[in-house]
Design an enzyme around this catalytic site. Structure first.
Site, PDB file in Angstrom:
ATOM      1  N   PRO A   1       0.771  -1.251   0.000  1.00 52.60           N
ATOM      2  CA  PRO A   1       0.000   0.000   0.000  1.00 52.60           C
ATOM      3  C   PRO A   1       0.802   1.300   0.000  1.00 52.60           C
ATOM      4  CG  PRO A   1      -0.003  -0.970   2.177  1.00 52.60           C
ATOM      5  CD  PRO A   1       0.694  -1.950   1.283  1.00 52.60           C
ATOM      6  N   CYS A   2       1.416   1.601  -1.126  1.00 51.26           N
ATOM      7  CA  CYS A   2       2.156   2.859  -1.253  1.00 51.26           C
ATOM      8  C   CYS A   2       1.221   4.071  -1.262  1.00 51.26           C
ATOM      9  CB  CYS A   2       3.052   2.831  -2.481  1.00 51.26           C
ATOM     10  SG  CYS A   2       2.236   2.358  -4.003  1.00 51.26           S
ATOM     11  N   HIS A   3      -0.074   3.841  -1.512  1.00 45.14           N
ATOM     12  CA  HIS A   3      -1.033   4.947  -1.482  1.00 45.14           C
ATOM     13  C   HIS A   3      -1.209   5.503  -0.072  1.00 45.14           C
ATOM     14  CE1 HIS A   3      -3.424   1.306  -0.706  1.00 45.14           C
ATOM     15  NE2 HIS A   3      -4.218   2.089   0.019  1.00 45.14           N
TER      16      HIS A   3
END
Length: 165
Positions: A131-133
């Site tokens: 989850p780089c968001h």
């Protein structure tokens, strides 16, 4: 040559391209997916095999619809030791929470490497499931996202709705 099995998943108006290798999910992309796939994994043979991709499609759909809060299938990481450390740290950010690039740098024991951490986050080939968001700039602004800022906003909003439901 590495073999990857590709397929598409459409959820909530976004179409994602996935690529599954012999050891797990190797790629999830949404914006200019085929260009991204070749950029992240340049030397691979791309094949179709719905049986290999089906469980990954289902798990991604469940995540994107808020039916699950964690991607539990295997993920393939192909990067430097530093990039791998960053990507593994991304997986520890709780669903519905955010962090900053500098906090992520602290977490991996490299407090002065904020810019390098940001670059590694940008090289994450498994957006959404790694989850780089959930990583924001220090001032709280969104920063960048290779899936596009509208998708980043939508993912963060989905997670906030699910956590608050």
């Amino acid at each position: 040559m590495k073999k990857l099995y590709i397929d598409r998943v459409t959820v909530s108006g976004y179409t994602y391209l996935i690529a599954v290798g012999d050891h797990g999910l190797a790629f999830v992309g949404s914006h200019n997916s085929e260009d991204e796939l070749h950029h992240f994994i340049p030397n691979a043979q791309f094949l179709k095999d719905p049986a290999k991709t089906a469980p990954y499609k289902t798990a991604l759909k469940n995540l994107l619809l808020g039916k699950s809060q964690q991607f539990t299938l295997p993920i393939e990481f192909e990067g430097t030791p530093f990039q791998n450390a960053v990507w593994h740290a991304l997986q520890t950010i709780p669903y519905g929470k955010t962090t900053t690039y500098s906090a992520l740098a602290e977490k991996i024991g490299r407090p002065t490497a904020t810019r390098a951490v940001a670059n590694a986050v940008g090289r994450n080939s498994n957006q959404i499931v790694v989850p780089c968001h959930r990583v924001l700039r220090k001032d709280g602004s969104l920063g960048g996202y290779h899936g596009g800022l509208p998708l980043k906003r939508d993912l963060l909003a989905l997670e906030a709705r699910v956590k608050n439901a």
